[in-house]
Design an enzyme around this catalytic site. Structure first.
Site, PDB file in Angstrom:
ATOM      1  CB  SER A   1      -0.906   0.003   1.227  1.00 53.04           C
ATOM      2  OG  SER A   1      -0.156   0.405   2.349  1.00 53.04           O
ATOM      3  CE  LYS A   2      -1.667   5.933  -3.732  1.00 52.03           C
ATOM      4  NZ  LYS A   2      -2.424   7.059  -4.220  1.00 52.03           N
ATOM      5  NE  ARG A   3      -2.366   4.341   4.841  1.00 46.37           N
ATOM      6  CZ  ARG A   3      -3.143   3.283   4.776  1.00 46.37           C
ATOM      7  NH1 ARG A   3      -2.967   2.279   5.574  1.00 46.37           N
ATOM      8  NH2 ARG A   3      -4.127   3.213   3.893  1.00 46.37           N
ATOM      9  CG  ASP A   4       2.770  -1.497   2.909  1.00 50.32           C
ATOM     10  OD1 ASP A   4       2.477  -1.426   4.120  1.00 50.32           O
ATOM     11  OD2 ASP A   4       2.167  -2.219   2.110  1.00 50.32           O
TER      12      ASP A   4
END
Ligand code: GLU
Length: 510
Positions: free
Chosen positions: A261-264
């Site tokens: 994900s974008k947060r990873d």
């Protein structure tokens, strides 16, 4: 199917481009180039509430950095424009009228609260509320109400247009990667095609545009597979031939547990965006406000470094993403973009998700650096870090190229080439005892008189060494580098020059 291959990458400008999106763009690009076709960039910006300022420009710039320049785009124009959906409203209006007229779509007047109530009641009974053939005649729409009432409600202007999902039918679709996919229409709802603000939904605008832009192959992320039956049915309702579809499997987290994900990026310590993205709090806050959402994140602008700022070459990123989830016949791993074009086949894309392996990307990066001329590496380094306090010259690059994994951080990783470094205290204790210091003193005396070439430096070291050749080399390296790392010791000595070498060794001896 027209002969000329036309593919499109159709991002929504709702934030930066993630590696998953970049891979979809790449596969579209490869397919277009392989078939002498056209690669179109279309911006799907019908949902103005979700739009984040600057994302479209960011996406075009990222594609440009990766060398995936489109043939047609909002910026470049083309024969099938406009290429921003927000500028194509009249097309959608015309086409929705076609579907209403031929009975494939209908007006619905149910209020949001009413639908919410149905949803809640179903939930209480452990069921899911689906608006389709089994209940549409009990709901408020142009199929259930009489003509007069419908006309009256239409005048109020408060309506949506829904697709009339066929009743009790198995819908067969084909995916170029997975083969036949089938679903029962009972499970599908009468999707809204036109919203009450008279703008199209994603599904409708997407299908109309793919048709009008003469798209022959839709290559997109797996998350759109559930929309495929609706899209195919929309084509049928218009009497149009659908394009071929290929849904690319997800890129997974390095541990394989779910989608990357974008947060990873933050949790795994590597970038997930091609180039740096400045997340401006004001923009995010405005977007949240428009959606009626509370905004709870810390109120600080944040910049996320991209692969570029991490010192990854676009050539390596493209190489890595190209091979990720693509089973190739040969065992080659290092490819340039034109090699990838030559061997790309949609059918070779794997069916299951592929784990993101940052180490592998770094390895590929070093391989691409080796292939590049030192002059080119110098150019890229100075473009990446124009304000560096050190001057990274061809001489520097020649010396460290085989060890260079990333363009960034040369000053940190190889700082010893530019200035003397602090020595590792544990190594100092181990390697710089009195015997070693005596050796260093003797070696300095010899170097003072003779400092010519690598073989002479080596021979003299051997001659002075009473503590063994290996230990002597270790002691000299520790003085010059501060740790036991770096290029060939004697090449390094020549690079630093007599004065600097004597200074660094001398600081230990006294
Ligand atoms: N706008 C969609 C997205 O951002 C495009 C999906 C598609 O390619 O059909 O993912």
């Amino acid at each position: 199917m027209p002969n000329h291959v036309r593919v499109r990458f159709a991002p929504s400008p709702t934030g930066p481009l993630h590696v998953g999106g970049l891979r979809a763009a790449l596969y579209n690009y490869l397919h277009a180039r392989k078939n002498n076709g056209s690669f179109v960039l279309r911006v799907e910006d019908t949902d103005k509430k979700r739009e984040i300022k600057g994302s479209y420009e960011y996406i075009e710039e990222s594609l440009r950095w990766c060398g995936l320049t489109p043939d047609e785009s909002p910026l470049l124009g083309g024969d099938y424009g406009p290429y921003k959906q927000s500028e194509r409203k009249s097309f959608y209006k015309k086409q929705i009228d076609v579907l209403i007229k031929n009975g494939s779509a209908y007006y619905a007047f149910d209020k949001a609260e009413e639908l919410e109530k149905h949803r809640k009641n179903h939930e209480k009974k452990g069921k899911k509320f689906v608006y389709n053939a089994h209940n549409r005649l009990k709901l408020k729409n142009s199929l259930s109400l009489d003509k007069e009432k419908v006309n009256e409600l239409l005048k109020n202007g408060n309506y949506v247009v829904r697709f009339k999902m066929p009743d009790e039918k198995t819908i067969f679709c084909n995916d170029e990667i997975r083969g036949k996919v089938s679903v029962s229409s009972k499970e599908l709802d009468d999707k809204v095609l036109f919203k009450s603000d008279k703008t199209p939904t994603y599904h409708f605008a997407n299908v109309v545009d793919d048709y009008m832009m003469k798209i022959t192959h839709v290559i997109r992320g797996e998350e759109w597979l559930p929309s495929l039956p609706l899209h195919v049915l929309l084509y049928k309702s218009f009497g149009w031939e659908p394009p071929l579809y290929a849904h690319i499997p997800l890129i997974l987290k390095p541990n394989g547990k779910g989608k990357l994900s974008k947060r990873d990026g933050e949790s795994f310590g590597f970038p997930v965006y091609p180039i740096k993205w400045k997340d401006v709090v004001n923009v995010r806050r405005a977007a949240a406000f428009e959606k009626g959402l509370p905004y709870g994140e810390e109120a600080k602008d944040k910049t996320y470094p991209g692969f570029k700022e991490f010192g990854i070459l676009p050539e390596a990123l493209i190489n890595y993403l190209g091979l990720l989830g693509w089973s190739k016949q040969d065992n080659k791993e290092v490819y340039c973009l034109s090699d990838l074009v030559g061997s790309f086949e949609i059918k070779s894309i794997g069916k299951s998700g592929a784990k993101f392996d940052f180490e592998k990307l770094i390895w590929l990066n070093s391989q691409h650096i080796q292939k590049m001329s030192s002059e080119e590496v110098v150019k890229r380094v100075s473009l990446l870090n124009p304000n560096s306090k050190f001057n990274v010259t061809k001489k520097v690059v020649d010396l460290i190229k085989p060890r260079l994994e990333r363009l960034a951080d040369i000053d940190v990783e190889f700082g010893y080439l530019f200035e003397s470094q602090k020595r590792d205290p544990a190594l100092e204790k181990k390697l710089l005892n009195n015997d070693a210091k005596t050796f260093l003193k003797d070696y300095c005396d010899v170097l003072e008189k003779n400092f010519e070439n690598a073989s002479q430096l080596k021979e003299d070291l051997g001659r002075c060494s009473k503590i063994g050749f290996g230990k002597s080399m270790g002691a000299v390296r520790l003085c010059l580098v501060g740790k036991l790392a770096g290029p060939d010791l004697f090449e390094l000595m020549l690079f630093l020059g007599k004065k600097e070498v004597l200074k660094r060794i001398g600081s230990v001896v006294v």
